[in-house]
Design a protein around this motif. Structure first.
Motif, short mmCIF file in Angstrom:
data_model
loop_
_atom_site.label_atom_id
_atom_site.label_comp_id
_atom_site.label_asym_id
_atom_site.label_seq_id
_atom_site.Cartn_x
_atom_site.Cartn_y
_atom_site.Cartn_z
N ALA A 89 44.94 51.32 24.80
CA ALA A 89 45.43 50.80 23.52
C ALA A 89 46.76 50.05 23.73
CB ALA A 89 45.60 51.92 22.52
N ARG A 90 47.66 50.61 24.55
CA ARG A 90 48.94 49.95 24.81
C ARG A 90 48.74 48.63 25.56
NH1 ARG A 90 53.29 52.67 23.28
NH2 ARG A 90 53.14 54.90 22.93
N GLU A 91 47.73 48.58 26.45
CA GLU A 91 47.43 47.33 27.15
C GLU A 91 47.01 46.23 26.18
OE1 GLU A 91 44.49 48.18 30.12
OE2 GLU A 91 45.87 49.38 31.33
N LYS A 92 46.42 46.63 25.08
CA LYS A 92 45.99 45.66 24.06
C LYS A 92 47.07 45.38 23.02
CE LYS A 92 41.14 46.50 24.61
NZ LYS A 92 39.87 46.26 23.99
N GLY A 93 48.24 46.02 23.17
CA GLY A 93 49.35 45.74 22.27
C GLY A 93 49.50 46.70 21.10
N TYR A 94 48.73 47.75 21.05
CA TYR A 94 48.85 48.72 19.97
C TYR A 94 50.03 49.66 20.23
CZ TYR A 94 44.19 47.30 18.47
OH TYR A 94 43.13 46.58 18.03
N VAL A 95 50.62 50.15 19.13
CA VAL A 95 51.72 51.11 19.22
C VAL A 95 51.43 52.25 18.25
CG1 VAL A 95 53.45 49.43 19.92
CG2 VAL A 95 53.08 49.85 17.50
N LYS A 96 52.13 53.37 18.46
CA LYS A 96 51.98 54.49 17.53
C LYS A 96 52.69 54.16 16.23
CE LYS A 96 51.52 58.04 21.04
NZ LYS A 96 52.04 59.28 21.59
N SER A 97 52.27 54.82 15.17
CA SER A 97 52.81 54.50 13.84
C SER A 97 54.30 54.83 13.71
CB SER A 97 52.02 55.23 12.76
OG SER A 97 52.10 56.63 12.97
N ASP A 98 54.80 55.80 14.45
CA ASP A 98 56.21 56.18 14.33
C ASP A 98 57.10 55.54 15.41
OD1 ASP A 98 55.08 57.59 16.38
OD2 ASP A 98 56.05 59.49 15.89
N GLU A 99 56.57 54.63 16.20
CA GLU A 99 57.35 53.99 17.25
C GLU A 99 58.07 52.76 16.71
OE1 GLU A 99 55.33 54.73 21.57
OE2 GLU A 99 54.51 53.11 20.36
N ILE A 100 59.22 52.49 17.29
CA ILE A 100 59.97 51.28 16.97
C ILE A 100 59.72 50.31 18.12
CG2 ILE A 100 62.23 50.27 16.62
CD1 ILE A 100 63.13 53.02 15.57
N VAL A 101 59.31 49.11 17.77
CA VAL A 101 58.96 48.11 18.78
C VAL A 101 60.08 47.10 18.87
CG1 VAL A 101 57.27 46.38 19.46
CG2 VAL A 101 56.52 48.44 18.25
N PHE A 102 60.51 46.82 20.08
CA PHE A 102 61.52 45.79 20.34
C PHE A 102 60.86 44.66 21.11
CE2 PHE A 102 63.86 49.78 20.01
CZ PHE A 102 64.88 49.43 19.12
N TYR A 103 61.16 43.45 20.70
CA TYR A 103 60.64 42.27 21.39
C TYR A 103 61.78 41.58 22.09
CZ TYR A 103 56.42 42.93 18.64
OH TYR A 103 55.29 43.44 18.07
N ASP A 104 61.59 41.22 23.33
CA ASP A 104 62.59 40.52 24.12
C ASP A 104 62.37 39.02 23.93
OD1 ASP A 104 64.54 39.73 25.85
OD2 ASP A 104 63.43 40.30 27.66
N ILE A 105 63.20 38.40 23.10
CA ILE A 105 63.04 36.98 22.84
C ILE A 105 63.85 36.12 23.79
CG2 ILE A 105 62.41 37.30 20.45
CD1 ILE A 105 65.29 36.49 19.72
N SER A 106 64.71 36.73 24.60
CA SER A 106 65.54 35.96 25.51
C SER A 106 64.71 35.40 26.67
CB SER A 106 66.67 36.82 26.07
OG SER A 106 66.15 37.87 26.86
N ALA A 107 63.60 36.00 26.99
CA ALA A 107 62.77 35.54 28.11
C ALA A 107 62.02 34.26 27.74
CB ALA A 107 61.79 36.62 28.50
N SER A 108 61.78 34.03 26.47
CA SER A 108 61.02 32.86 26.06
C SER A 108 61.87 31.61 25.99
CB SER A 108 60.35 33.12 24.70
OG SER A 108 61.35 33.30 23.71
N GLU A 109 63.19 31.72 26.02
CA GLU A 109 64.06 30.54 25.90
C GLU A 109 64.28 29.86 27.20
OE1 GLU A 109 67.66 31.55 23.92
OE2 GLU A 109 66.62 32.25 22.17
#
Length: 109
Positions: A89-109
């Motif tokens: 599930a994590r390989e497909k991008g799913y997360v648990k309902s109580d998890e906080i997800v952080f996205y690293d946007i600095s890598a895309s710049e």
């Protein structure tokens, strides 16, 4: 010598004789049958070669599928199949309902 020359029939006279018409027809039919069966044998050999290649490809796919099934059955038989399901599930991008997800946007710049 002259008697021998006159007694030999030419091919043209052989064809024009009404007695020889059935023999000519039978000969033509036999030649046509040999050609037909020759072409049929060649075509069947080509079909057999194609089907043997397809059989080999399917045998390879079958063996791969058997291995995949064995791996999946091992996961089902294992006690920690919940960990495996979570990993997929994590390989497909799913997360648990109580998890906080952080996205690293600095890598895309």
């Amino acid at each position: 010598m002259a008697a021998k020359m006159t007694s030999k029939k030419s091919f043209k006279s052989f064809l024009s004789s009404k007695k020889n018409i059935p023999a000519i027809i039978v000969t033509i039919l036999l030649v046509a049958a040999f050609i037909f069966f020759g072409v049929t044998v060649v075509n069947q050999n080509a079909d057999i070669s194609l089907m043997e290649r397809q059989k080999e490809e399917l045998a390879v796919k079958y063996e791969e599928q058997v291995q995949t099934n064995a791996q999946l059955q091992a996961v089902l038989d294992n006690e920690d199949k919940d960990d495996y399901i979570e990993q997929k599930a994590r390989e497909k991008g799913y997360v648990k309902s109580d998890e906080i997800v952080f996205y690293d946007i600095s890598a895309s710049e």
